[in-house]
Design an enzyme around this catalytic site. Structure first.
Site, PDB file in Angstrom:
ATOM      1  N   ARG A 123     -11.562   9.496  -6.627  1.00 38.81           N
ATOM      2  CA  ARG A 123     -12.389   8.442  -6.028  1.00 38.81           C
ATOM      3  C   ARG A 123     -13.866   8.831  -6.053  1.00 38.81           C
ATOM      4  O   ARG A 123     -14.214   9.999  -5.994  1.00 38.81           O
ATOM      5  CB  ARG A 123     -11.970   8.199  -4.583  1.00 38.81           C
ATOM      6  CG  ARG A 123     -10.579   7.626  -4.456  1.00 38.81           C
ATOM      7  CD  ARG A 123     -10.189   7.485  -2.993  1.00 38.81           C
ATOM      8  NE  ARG A 123     -11.065   6.580  -2.282  1.00 38.81           N
ATOM      9  CZ  ARG A 123     -11.255   6.611  -0.968  1.00 38.81           C
ATOM     10  NH1 ARG A 123     -10.640   7.510  -0.228  1.00 38.81           N
ATOM     11  NH2 ARG A 123     -12.061   5.755  -0.394  1.00 38.81           N
ATOM     12  N   ILE A 143     -19.094   0.320  -9.606  1.00 39.14           N
ATOM     13  CA  ILE A 143     -19.615   0.442  -8.238  1.00 39.14           C
ATOM     14  C   ILE A 143     -18.789   1.482  -7.485  1.00 39.14           C
ATOM     15  O   ILE A 143     -17.600   1.276  -7.255  1.00 39.14           O
ATOM     16  CB  ILE A 143     -19.543  -0.914  -7.500  1.00 39.14           C
ATOM     17  CG1 ILE A 143     -20.328  -1.985  -8.264  1.00 39.14           C
ATOM     18  CG2 ILE A 143     -20.089  -0.776  -6.076  1.00 39.14           C
ATOM     19  CD1 ILE A 143     -20.125  -3.394  -7.750  1.00 39.14           C
ATOM     20  N   ARG A 144     -19.426   2.565  -7.123  1.00 36.91           N
ATOM     21  CA  ARG A 144     -18.697   3.683  -6.483  1.00 36.91           C
ATOM     22  C   ARG A 144     -17.345   3.881  -7.173  1.00 36.91           C
ATOM     23  O   ARG A 144     -16.288   3.933  -6.549  1.00 36.91           O
ATOM     24  CB  ARG A 144     -18.533   3.447  -4.971  1.00 36.91           C
ATOM     25  CG  ARG A 144     -19.870   3.331  -4.247  1.00 36.91           C
ATOM     26  CD  ARG A 144     -19.693   3.204  -2.748  1.00 36.91           C
ATOM     27  NE  ARG A 144     -19.123   4.423  -2.200  1.00 36.91           N
ATOM     28  CZ  ARG A 144     -18.148   4.450  -1.281  1.00 36.91           C
ATOM     29  NH1 ARG A 144     -17.637   3.326  -0.814  1.00 36.91           N
ATOM     30  NH2 ARG A 144     -17.701   5.590  -0.841  1.00 36.91           N
ATOM     31  N   GLY A 204     -12.835  -2.907  -3.483  1.00 35.86           N
ATOM     32  CA  GLY A 204     -13.129  -2.896  -2.048  1.00 35.86           C
ATOM     33  C   GLY A 204     -13.029  -1.460  -1.589  1.00 35.86           C
ATOM     34  O   GLY A 204     -13.472  -0.557  -2.288  1.00 35.86           O
ATOM     35  N   GLU A 205     -12.446  -1.242  -0.441  1.00 32.18           N
ATOM     36  CA  GLU A 205     -12.265   0.115   0.063  1.00 32.18           C
ATOM     37  C   GLU A 205     -10.763   0.406   0.042  1.00 32.18           C
ATOM     38  O   GLU A 205      -9.999  -0.191   0.805  1.00 32.18           O
ATOM     39  CB  GLU A 205     -12.855   0.190   1.477  1.00 32.18           C
ATOM     40  CG  GLU A 205     -13.036   1.589   1.986  1.00 32.18           C
ATOM     41  CD  GLU A 205     -13.845   2.484   1.049  1.00 32.18           C
ATOM     42  OE1 GLU A 205     -14.904   2.039   0.544  1.00 32.18           O
ATOM     43  OE2 GLU A 205     -13.411   3.613   0.801  1.00 32.18           O
ATOM     44  N   SER A 206     -10.370   1.318  -0.846  1.00 34.42           N
ATOM     45  CA  SER A 206      -8.928   1.514  -1.065  1.00 34.42           C
ATOM     46  C   SER A 206      -8.205   2.011   0.185  1.00 34.42           C
ATOM     47  O   SER A 206      -7.036   1.670   0.397  1.00 34.42           O
ATOM     48  CB  SER A 206      -8.684   2.456  -2.242  1.00 34.42           C
ATOM     49  OG  SER A 206      -9.264   3.715  -1.988  1.00 34.42           O
ATOM     50  N   CYS A 218     -10.892  -1.351  -9.829  1.00 38.53           N
ATOM     51  CA  CYS A 218     -11.543  -0.348  -8.974  1.00 38.53           C
ATOM     52  C   CYS A 218     -10.637   0.113  -7.828  1.00 38.53           C
ATOM     53  O   CYS A 218      -9.671   0.822  -8.086  1.00 38.53           O
ATOM     54  CB  CYS A 218     -12.880  -0.884  -8.504  1.00 38.53           C
ATOM     55  SG  CYS A 218     -14.014   0.437  -8.121  1.00 38.53           S
ATOM     56  N   HIS A 270     -15.719  -3.632 -12.651  1.00 36.58           N
ATOM     57  CA  HIS A 270     -15.550  -4.940 -11.981  1.00 36.58           C
ATOM     58  C   HIS A 270     -15.799  -6.115 -12.924  1.00 36.58           C
ATOM     59  O   HIS A 270     -16.886  -6.701 -12.900  1.00 36.58           O
ATOM     60  CB  HIS A 270     -16.549  -5.036 -10.816  1.00 36.58           C
ATOM     61  CG  HIS A 270     -16.197  -4.178  -9.661  1.00 36.58           C
ATOM     62  ND1 HIS A 270     -15.421  -4.610  -8.622  1.00 36.58           N
ATOM     63  CD2 HIS A 270     -16.511  -2.890  -9.391  1.00 36.58           C
ATOM     64  CE1 HIS A 270     -15.274  -3.640  -7.737  1.00 36.58           C
ATOM     65  NE2 HIS A 270     -15.916  -2.571  -8.191  1.00 36.58           N
ATOM     66  N   GLU A 301     -14.911  -9.051 -12.606  1.00 37.24           N
ATOM     67  CA  GLU A 301     -15.141 -10.291 -11.841  1.00 37.24           C
ATOM     68  C   GLU A 301     -16.611 -10.468 -11.457  1.00 37.24           C
ATOM     69  O   GLU A 301     -17.005 -11.541 -11.017  1.00 37.24           O
ATOM     70  CB  GLU A 301     -14.239 -10.324 -10.597  1.00 37.24           C
ATOM     71  CG  GLU A 301     -14.690  -9.512  -9.397  1.00 37.24           C
ATOM     72  CD  GLU A 301     -14.497  -7.991  -9.538  1.00 37.24           C
ATOM     73  OE1 GLU A 301     -14.098  -7.524 -10.632  1.00 37.24           O
ATOM     74  OE2 GLU A 301     -14.785  -7.275  -8.560  1.00 37.24           O
TER      75      GLU A 301
END
Ligand code: GLN
Length: 189
Positions: free
Chosen positions: A106, A135-136, A47-49, A79, A171, A173
């Site tokens: 990051r 992803i990013r 997600g967004e850390s 991630c 990821h 998942e």
């Protein structure tokens, strides 16, 4: 049956819950820190850390997770989850959990290659090939003492283990391959 908590404040927690169920364990959404005491292990999703860190802080999670980690509680970071576990995040003072002696950068693969897939060789109980979805993604730039590398991409560690923590910069998942979740649930928890 093992109860596996999935931190469900922000990011990709639903897919993790699905993977846990398919592994034959019970996935438990974790929204309050007291719920941590009802589970046998914890998954920190992507997600967004920075956002997840703020929500963790606001909900009193940080000292609780740190306490659990000091008692070798099983935690699996993916991630952003891995970023939150890192002892050092390059160029950032964002809120984090820490406990994993690594340095991480990051969004290290640049905006041109925001997302990519790459087949990874991973050393689980047996070596496996696994579709890595990035992803990013962050890049692990330093490994402290006792951190074991389970998979690399080029020369960068992308999947690591440290005591009761496993952490991926990709990821698992988002695939249909249960091997990594299964390894966490059977071998770490
Ligand atoms: N770029 C995100 C961050 O810095 C991580 C991306 C992800 O979890 N897929 O927090």
């Amino acid at each position: 049956m093992k109860n596996i908590g999935v931190l469900s404040l922000q990011g990709g927690f639903e897919k993790h819950l699905g993977m846990v169920a398919r592994c034959g364990a019970r996935g438990v959404e974790i929204r309050y820190s007291r719920e941590l005491h009802e589970v046998d292990g914890l998954i920190l999703p992507g997600g967004e850390s920075t956002t997840i860190g703020k929500l963790l802080d606001r909900n009193g999670f940080i000292p609780e997770i740190q306490k659990l980690l000091s008692k070798n509680f099983p935690v699996f970071g993916t991630c952003a989850g891995t970023i939150l576990l890192a002892d050092t995040i390059e160029g950032s003072t964002q809120v984090k959990i820490g406990g994993l002696p690594i340095t991480i950068e990051r969004n290290a693969y640049g905006s041109q290659v925001d997302s990519f897939e790459s087949l990874l060789e991973i050393e689980l109980s047996n070596p496996i090939t696994f579709p890595g979805v990035f992803i990013r993604a962050p890049r692990i730039t330093f490994l402290g003492k006792g951190v074991e590398t389970l998979s690399v991409l080029d020369d960068d560690p992308v999947f690591i283990r440290y005591n009761s923590i496993i952490a991926a910069t990709f990821h698992p998942e988002l695939t249909t391959n249960l091997a990594i979740h299964d390894y966490f649930i059977r071998n770490i928890v």
